[in-house]
Design a protein around this motif. Structure first.
Motif, PDB file in Angstrom:
ATOM      1  N   ASN A   1     118.715-106.386   7.269  1.00  0.00           N
ATOM      2  CA  ASN A   1     119.280-107.327   6.723  1.00  0.00           C
ATOM      3  C   ASN A   1     118.612-108.735   6.605  1.00  0.00           C
ATOM      4  N   GLY A   2     117.313-108.527   6.009  1.00  0.00           N
ATOM      5  CA  GLY A   2     116.509-109.986   5.984  1.00  0.00           C
ATOM      6  C   GLY A   2     115.694-110.414   7.219  1.00  0.00           C
ATOM      7  N   HIS A   3     115.832-109.565   8.253  1.00  0.00           N
ATOM      8  CA  HIS A   3     115.184-109.532   9.466  1.00  0.00           C
ATOM      9  C   HIS A   3     113.776-108.956   9.529  1.00  0.00           C
ATOM     10  N   CYS A   4     112.888-109.110   8.328  1.00  0.00           N
ATOM     11  CA  CYS A   4     111.732-108.541   8.138  1.00  0.00           C
ATOM     12  C   CYS A   4     110.880-109.082   7.440  1.00  0.00           C
ATOM     13  N   ILE A   5     109.535-109.182   7.519  1.00  0.00           N
ATOM     14  CA  ILE A   5     108.754-109.571   6.858  1.00  0.00           C
ATOM     15  C   ILE A   5     107.655-108.522   6.019  1.00  0.00           C
ATOM     16  N   VAL A   6     107.920-108.406   4.731  1.00  0.00           N
ATOM     17  CA  VAL A   6     106.854-107.429   4.257  1.00  0.00           C
ATOM     18  C   VAL A   6     105.421-107.711   4.135  1.00  0.00           C
ATOM     19  N   GLN A   7     104.642-106.707   4.368  1.00  0.00           N
ATOM     20  CA  GLN A   7     103.355-107.132   4.581  1.00  0.00           C
ATOM     21  C   GLN A   7     102.558-106.139   3.586  1.00  0.00           C
ATOM     22  N   THR A   8     101.740-106.694   2.632  1.00  0.00           N
ATOM     23  CA  THR A   8     101.325-105.769   1.775  1.00  0.00           C
ATOM     24  C   THR A   8      99.688-106.110   1.583  1.00  0.00           C
ATOM     25  N   MET A   9      98.988-105.125   1.450  1.00  0.00           N
ATOM     26  CA  MET A   9      97.338-105.294   1.275  1.00  0.00           C
ATOM     27  C   MET A   9      97.215-104.920  -0.104  1.00  0.00           C
ATOM     28  N   PHE A  10      96.516-105.646  -0.669  1.00  0.00           N
ATOM     29  CA  PHE A  10      96.042-105.486  -2.075  1.00  0.00           C
ATOM     30  C   PHE A  10      94.654-105.668  -2.149  1.00  0.00           C
ATOM     31  N   MET A  11      93.959-104.586  -2.824  1.00  0.00           N
ATOM     32  CA  MET A  11      92.490-104.609  -2.757  1.00  0.00           C
ATOM     33  C   MET A  11      91.958-103.838  -4.026  1.00  0.00           C
ATOM     34  N   ARG A  12      90.780-103.832  -4.189  1.00  0.00           N
ATOM     35  CA  ARG A  12      90.218-103.077  -5.376  1.00  0.00           C
ATOM     36  C   ARG A  12      89.147-102.104  -4.849  1.00  0.00           C
ATOM     37  N   GLY A  13      88.680-100.949  -5.634  1.00  0.00           N
ATOM     38  CA  GLY A  13      87.475-100.293  -5.285  1.00  0.00           C
ATOM     39  C   GLY A  13      87.987 -98.834  -5.242  1.00  0.00           C
ATOM     40  N   THR A  14      87.316 -97.867  -4.682  1.00  0.00           N
ATOM     41  CA  THR A  14      87.565 -96.559  -4.735  1.00  0.00           C
ATOM     42  C   THR A  14      87.634 -95.808  -3.288  1.00  0.00           C
ATOM     43  N   ASP A  15      88.170 -94.636  -3.165  1.00  0.00           N
ATOM     44  CA  ASP A  15      88.406 -94.238  -2.085  1.00  0.00           C
ATOM     45  C   ASP A  15      87.005 -93.392  -1.664  1.00  0.00           C
TER      46      ASP A  15
ATOM     47  N   HIS B   1      86.761-103.220  -2.003  1.00  0.00           N
ATOM     48  CA  HIS B   1      86.696-104.595  -2.148  1.00  0.00           C
ATOM     49  C   HIS B   1      87.772-105.460  -2.161  1.00  0.00           C
ATOM     50  N   LYS B   2      87.602-106.751  -1.828  1.00  0.00           N
ATOM     51  CA  LYS B   2      88.694-107.866  -1.637  1.00  0.00           C
ATOM     52  C   LYS B   2      89.286-108.014  -3.151  1.00  0.00           C
ATOM     53  N   ALA B   3      90.912-108.080  -3.119  1.00  0.00           N
ATOM     54  CA  ALA B   3      91.192-108.660  -4.268  1.00  0.00           C
ATOM     55  C   ALA B   3      90.859-110.235  -4.516  1.00  0.00           C
ATOM     56  N   THR B   4      90.808-110.692  -5.801  1.00  0.00           N
ATOM     57  CA  THR B   4      90.440-112.007  -6.122  1.00  0.00           C
ATOM     58  C   THR B   4      91.586-112.932  -5.712  1.00  0.00           C
ATOM     59  N   HIS B   5      91.239-114.231  -5.475  1.00  0.00           N
ATOM     60  CA  HIS B   5      92.032-115.403  -5.232  1.00  0.00           C
ATOM     61  C   HIS B   5      93.188-115.422  -6.429  1.00  0.00           C
ATOM     62  N   ASP B   6      92.852-115.174  -7.308  1.00  0.00           N
ATOM     63  CA  ASP B   6      93.495-115.515  -8.634  1.00  0.00           C
ATOM     64  C   ASP B   6      94.810-114.185  -8.535  1.00  0.00           C
ATOM     65  N   GLU B   7      94.377-113.234  -8.274  1.00  0.00           N
ATOM     66  CA  GLU B   7      95.155-111.757  -8.220  1.00  0.00           C
ATOM     67  C   GLU B   7      96.176-112.126  -7.365  1.00  0.00           C
ATOM     68  N   LEU B   8      95.698-112.496  -5.957  1.00  0.00           N
ATOM     69  CA  LEU B   8      96.841-112.943  -4.727  1.00  0.00           C
ATOM     70  C   LEU B   8      97.668-113.802  -5.279  1.00  0.00           C
ATOM     71  N   ASN B   9      97.109-115.050  -5.762  1.00  0.00           N
ATOM     72  CA  ASN B   9      97.967-116.096  -6.006  1.00  0.00           C
ATOM     73  C   ASN B   9      98.965-115.767  -7.230  1.00  0.00           C
ATOM     74  N   ASN B  10      98.819-114.845  -8.238  1.00  0.00           N
ATOM     75  CA  ASN B  10      99.800-114.458  -9.250  1.00  0.00           C
ATOM     76  C   ASN B  10     100.717-113.745  -8.465  1.00  0.00           C
ATOM     77  N   ILE B  11     100.364-112.944  -7.553  1.00  0.00           N
ATOM     78  CA  ILE B  11     101.556-111.934  -6.907  1.00  0.00           C
ATOM     79  C   ILE B  11     102.190-112.965  -6.242  1.00  0.00           C
ATOM     80  N   ARG B  12     101.801-113.736  -5.178  1.00  0.00           N
ATOM     81  CA  ARG B  12     102.394-114.744  -4.459  1.00  0.00           C
ATOM     82  C   ARG B  12     103.321-115.711  -5.291  1.00  0.00           C
ATOM     83  N   ASP B  13     103.000-116.149  -6.532  1.00  0.00           N
ATOM     84  CA  ASP B  13     103.963-117.055  -7.364  1.00  0.00           C
ATOM     85  C   ASP B  13     105.146-116.021  -7.632  1.00  0.00           C
ATOM     86  N   ARG B  14     104.862-114.737  -8.121  1.00  0.00           N
ATOM     87  CA  ARG B  14     105.830-114.128  -8.634  1.00  0.00           C
ATOM     88  C   ARG B  14     106.859-113.737  -7.835  1.00  0.00           C
TER      89      ARG B  14
END
Length: 260
Positions: free
Chosen positions: A177-191, A235-248
């Motif tokens: 009921n809202g008492h949680c923080i969703v944590q998500t890893m965004f990245m690039r690359g291959t396994d 590889h790292k996700a870019t700043h722009d990618e993270l910023n776009n997701i954050r803003d959404r």
């Protein structure tokens, strides 16, 4: 890349890019990893190469070590923002997890009453009544949800149990009921097998955002690779990618922070 194992049961304090000055509590052994996931980006390494031969520290031992450390830090007037449960695997798998959390809150209240208590969990055991109760007690219940795509989850998070069901995980998160923080890893690359594991595109972000809307967490933390990983083609996700997701996320009225 090399990976690391953390001492047990106390780690640090260290500076966390998301939480501030953090004193870690590792409820798993220091010589190996115990986890219900086997993430290809885990800084601790793969489960198969991190078999432990030692038992988990007991509740009483953890409380003794934590009190000793907090007492020493206070005597030195050391700053502390948060006591964080993470370390060598999934912390909620400890059979005495609820009691450990109760002890930690008592010690926090005694020595550092303004510090937060945080748990970094992969969410797989949140359906257990004792784990659920423990996560309701802490200040920051930080729950992993990298995607809602089952194929991606099996490539990247690699749940140990074949019964893993991301829809059940989402429902478990909603039960707080809202008492949680969703944590998500965004990245690039291959396994390790050369399969694409980039999750910053619309195919992954849109359904994930729908899940966040359903969960209605108090906050969302998005981040990218910061430390060495057992899979060397990530590889790292870019700043722009993270910023776009954050803003959404923020546009949905949900606080969101991005760690680069």
């Amino acid at each position: 890349m090399s990976t690391i194992l953390y001492p047990s049961p106390i780690v640090g304090p260290i500076h966390s890019r998301r939480l501030g000055i953090s004193l870690g509590v590792n409820v798993n052994p220091s010589d190996g990893k115990i986890c219900t996931f086997d993430c290809i980006y885990c800084e601790v390494g793969y489960n198969a190469s991190r078999r432990t031969t030692s038992p988990r520290p007991t509740r009483s031992h953890i409380a003794e070590c934590l009190e000793r450390k907090l007492k020493d830090m206070r005597a030195k007037s050391s700053a502390l923002d948060v006591i964080t449960f993470s370390g060598n695997g999934e912390p909620t798998g400890h059979p005495e997890f609820l009691g450990i959390i109760e002890d930690t809150i008592r010690l926090r209240d005694t020595y550092y009453p303004t510090a937060k208590v945080s748990v970094l969990t992969n969410s797989t055991l949140a359906h257990r009544p004792d784990v659920h109760r423990a996560l309701m007690l802490v200040d920051n219940n930080i729950m992993k949800l990298d995607t809602i795509d089952p194929e991606y989850i099996n490539k990247v998070d690699r749940p140990v149990s074949p019964a893993y069901d991301v829809e059940r995980i989402i429902e478990d998160m909603r039960s707080f009921n809202g008492h949680c923080i969703v944590q998500t890893m965004f990245m690039r690359g291959t396994d390790d097998r050369g399969r694409d594991v980039t999750n910053t595109g619309e195919r992954f972000v849109n359904p994930w955002l729908d899940a966040v809307r359903r969960i209605r967490p108090s906050e969302v933390m998005i981040y990218t690779i910061d430390r060495e990983t057992p899979c060397t083609t990530l590889h790292k996700a870019t700043h722009d990618e993270l910023n776009n997701i954050r803003d959404r996320v923020a546009a949905e009225g949900i606080k969101c922070i991005a760690a680069y």
